[in-house]
Design a protein around this motif. Structure first.
Motif, PDB file in Angstrom:
ATOM      1  N   ALA A 227       0.890  -1.253   0.024  1.00 47.43           N
ATOM      2  CA  ALA A 227      -0.029   0.050  -0.016  1.00 47.43           C
ATOM      3  C   ALA A 227       1.041   1.302   0.027  1.00 47.43           C
ATOM      4  O   ALA A 227       2.050   1.266   0.239  1.00 47.43           O
TER       5      ALA A 227
ATOM      6  N   ASP B  82       0.617   7.729  -8.317  1.00 44.52           N
ATOM      7  CA  ASP B  82       0.058   6.272  -8.310  1.00 44.52           C
ATOM      8  C   ASP B  82      -0.309   5.662  -9.695  1.00 44.52           C
ATOM      9  O   ASP B  82      -0.962   6.503 -10.437  1.00 44.52           O
TER      10      ASP B  82
ATOM     11  N   GLY C 255     -11.399   5.943  -8.322  1.00 44.54           N
ATOM     12  CA  GLY C 255     -10.845   6.014  -7.005  1.00 44.54           C
ATOM     13  C   GLY C 255      -9.365   5.911  -6.883  1.00 44.54           C
ATOM     14  O   GLY C 255      -8.995   4.712  -7.736  1.00 44.54           O
TER      15      GLY C 255
ATOM     16  N   SER D 136      -7.055   5.764  -4.081  1.00 44.22           N
ATOM     17  CA  SER D 136      -7.144   5.533  -2.462  1.00 44.22           C
ATOM     18  C   SER D 136      -5.644   6.284  -1.956  1.00 44.22           C
ATOM     19  O   SER D 136      -5.512   7.053  -0.938  1.00 44.22           O
ATOM     20  N   ALA D 137      -4.504   5.939  -2.535  1.00 47.82           N
ATOM     21  CA  ALA D 137      -3.227   6.324  -2.170  1.00 47.82           C
ATOM     22  C   ALA D 137      -2.823   7.914  -2.255  1.00 47.82           C
ATOM     23  O   ALA D 137      -2.483   8.285  -1.369  1.00 47.82           O
TER      24      ALA D 137
ATOM     25  N   THR E 243      -5.960   9.998  -2.090  1.00 49.20           N
ATOM     26  CA  THR E 243      -7.193  10.590  -1.705  1.00 49.20           C
ATOM     27  C   THR E 243      -7.419  10.357   0.123  1.00 49.20           C
ATOM     28  O   THR E 243      -6.883  10.737   0.707  1.00 49.20           O
ATOM     29  N   ASP E 244      -8.081   9.087   0.166  1.00 46.88           N
ATOM     30  CA  ASP E 244      -8.399   8.649   1.461  1.00 46.88           C
ATOM     31  C   ASP E 244      -7.160   8.514   2.366  1.00 46.88           C
ATOM     32  O   ASP E 244      -7.090   8.776   3.595  1.00 46.88           O
ATOM     33  N   ASN E 245      -6.088   7.803   1.915  1.00 47.27           N
ATOM     34  CA  ASN E 245      -4.674   7.733   2.478  1.00 47.27           C
ATOM     35  C   ASN E 245      -3.806   8.724   2.273  1.00 47.27           C
ATOM     36  O   ASN E 245      -2.646   8.348   2.540  1.00 47.27           O
TER      37      ASN E 245
ATOM     38  N   ASN F 137      -0.061   8.489   3.910  1.00 43.58           N
ATOM     39  CA  ASN F 137       1.153   8.090   2.901  1.00 43.58           C
ATOM     40  C   ASN F 137       2.525   9.304   2.777  1.00 43.58           C
ATOM     41  O   ASN F 137       3.404   8.893   2.653  1.00 43.58           O
TER      42      ASN F 137
ATOM     43  N   ASN G  29      -9.325  17.561   6.886  1.00 54.77           N
ATOM     44  CA  ASN G  29     -10.230  16.588   7.157  1.00 54.77           C
ATOM     45  C   ASN G  29     -10.930  16.573   8.276  1.00 54.77           C
ATOM     46  O   ASN G  29     -12.350  15.848   8.400  1.00 54.77           O
TER      47      ASN G  29
END
Length: 493
Positions: A347, A364, A375, A377-378, A380-382, A386, A432
């Motif tokens: 990840a 990514d 999507g 995630s690397a 956005t969400d994470n 990261n 966030n």
């Protein structure tokens, strides 16, 4: 400079791939037919001769190219040493070394740029603008090819016809198919063998059509139908025999510790994937088997395990290819802090680099078949996780270098990039947790822009050309960096 080197690249060619290429090329097919018509050994000798010629030419062109590339690398090393010696002398407080002009340093850099550019251009790296010449005398070169072939008894490379396996397949056929084969062998032996030995589907269709044309009017429609089936049966048996022999399989089985996996490999009959992996990479096979079983796969489910292997190998291979292709295609990145590697399932971000303009790229790679990405995630969400993980890894790497070499001084651009990544992570974490969700993408994008960070999706080994509006609102963009790589068909011989 070093003298001529021999690399023997041709020995790595797979016999089946060579034959498939020959079957797909009309000129090479004509070459084999011509040789077969003028040789007592017929089709077998012509195919072996062609394989020998291809291997030898790959050897010679490879030697020419790799030898030239190594010589070029040696020249690059000398230029870099000269430049470093001049710069070290000046940085230590001295003037230019005696006999060295200011213009000399520029000339060295120009030469270095030329050598690096030519190194990346394969044909120009071999011969420049001159014609490609493998030998001064083409007739002498041809004679040497034939002498090498005759000295080896006509057995080129590692190719050995699986006559026993083909014979067993013939004997296992119904009598009417055997009769159709014998009739065809009496009338058109060379054309029949060409159809059986075709390595590709296109080559087989062409060879069977040619065989039927030659047999036109001499076999009944029923006999031709049985002949087509028999040719398919023999071709499949021959292909399996070329890929795996009993001795080779026995050696592979002896290296497998798990009894369930050993029984599955022995009994699967899958010479194309499961048994090939057992021969070439038993460690990877054992790892994938363990994962398959942990996910609930049965010990006797050979079809399920093969499907699992194929999916894993295709997606993993595309990911590795994608990362490396992206890294070598992104010319605007001057320095990679995080480069491509084989750990595509780990990840996090795939690549992190600093551009010529000082901006930090967080990348990514999406090397899959879907044309649009919804999507990432690397990034956005994470993203916060990261950013912090990558920054910590970079600082740890700098600390290790300083421990190994107390005189090591990190590049200020790298320290600045790490600081900006840490600042961005802290600001995005705050965004966030606070404020309206509707304005969050715009605020995150602004925070990244302020710290000169870019979020990029690359597609080096896939077909991605578009991302959703939600991702664009966060400041993401697509960087197509390669040509789409089609997946191979699921079946096939």
């Amino acid at each position: 400079m070093t003298g001529p080197r021999r690399f023997r690249a041709g020995r790595f060619l797979d016999a089946a791939a060579v034959h498939a290429a020959a079957d797909a090329n009309p000129r090479l097919r004509r070459f084999m037919r011509t040789i077969a018509e003028h040789s007592e050994a017929g089709e077998v000798r012509s195919r072996r001769l062609l394989e020998h010629l291809i291997r030898r030419i790959v050897d010679d062109v490879g030697d020419l190219h790799l030898g030239n590339a190594l010589n070029r690398l040696e020249r690059i090393a000398v230029l870099r040493d000269n430049i470093a010696a001049i710069l070290d002398h000046v940085l230590e407080g001295g003037t230019l070394p005696e006999g060295v002009r200011v213009a000399t340093l520029g000339e060295y850099f120009d030469q270095l740029s030329t050598e690096m550019r030519e190194l990346s251009r394969p044909r120009e790296g071999i011969v420049g603008d001159a014609p490609l010449r493998l030998a001064d005398d083409s007739a002498a070169y041809a004679d040497s090819l034939l002498r090498d072939f005759d000295a080896g008894g006509g057995a080129a490379g590692r190719h050995v016809e699986p006559t026993a396996i083909v014979g067993d397949a013939l004997r296992a056929m119904p009598a009417d198919r055997q009769a159709a084969l014998r009739r065809a062998a009496e009338l058109e032996p060379a054309a029949l063998w060409h159809a059986v030995a075709a390595e590709s589907e296109a080559g087989k269709r062409a060879a069977v059509a040619d065989l039927e044309t030659r047999l036109g009017g001499r076999l009944t429609p029923d006999e031709l139908a049985r002949l087509r089936t028999a040719v398919d049966d023999l071709g499949r048996a021959r292909s399996r025999g070329l890929q795996m022999s009993e001795a080779r399989l026995a050696q592979a089985l002896a290296r497998i510790a798990d009894p369930d996996l050993r029984a599955l490999v022995a009994g699967t009959g899958d010479v194309w994937l499961t048994q090939q992996l057992a021969v070439h990479n038993p460690e990877a096979l054992a790892t994938l088997w363990r994962r398959f079983r942990e996910r609930g796969g049965r010990a006797d489910d050979s079809a399920g395990f093969r499907a699992y292997l194929r999916h894993d190998m295709v997606t993993y291979g595309r990911g590795v290819l994608g990362e490396y292709s992206a890294a070598f295609s992104l010319s605007s990145i001057e320095l990679f802090l995080k480069g491509p590697d084989a750990n595509v399932k780990v990840a996090g971000t795939d690549l992190v680099g600093i551009g010529h303009d000082g901006w930090v790229w967080l990348i990514d790679d999406k090397s899959h078949r879907a044309p649009s990405v919804g999507g990432v995630s690397a990034l956005t969400d994470n993203l916060v996780t990261n950013l912090r993980r990558d920054a910590a890894d970079f600082r740890d790497a700098i600390a290790r270098l300083q421990r190994d070499d107390p005189g090591f001084t990190p590049d200020p651009r790298i320290l600045d990039a790490i600081s900006r990544m840490e600042d961005a992570a802290a600001e995005i974490d705050r965004i966030n947790r606070r404020g309206s969700a509707s304005t969050r993408p715009a605020r995150i994008s602004a925070a990244l822009q302020e710290r000169r960070l870019r979020l990029r999706v690359t597609s080096a080994a896939g077909e991605v050309r578009e991302i959703t509006q939600a991702l664009r609102d966060l400041g993401l963009a697509v960087e197509p960096t390669g040509t789409p790589v089609p997946l191979p068909p699921t079946g096939g011989r």
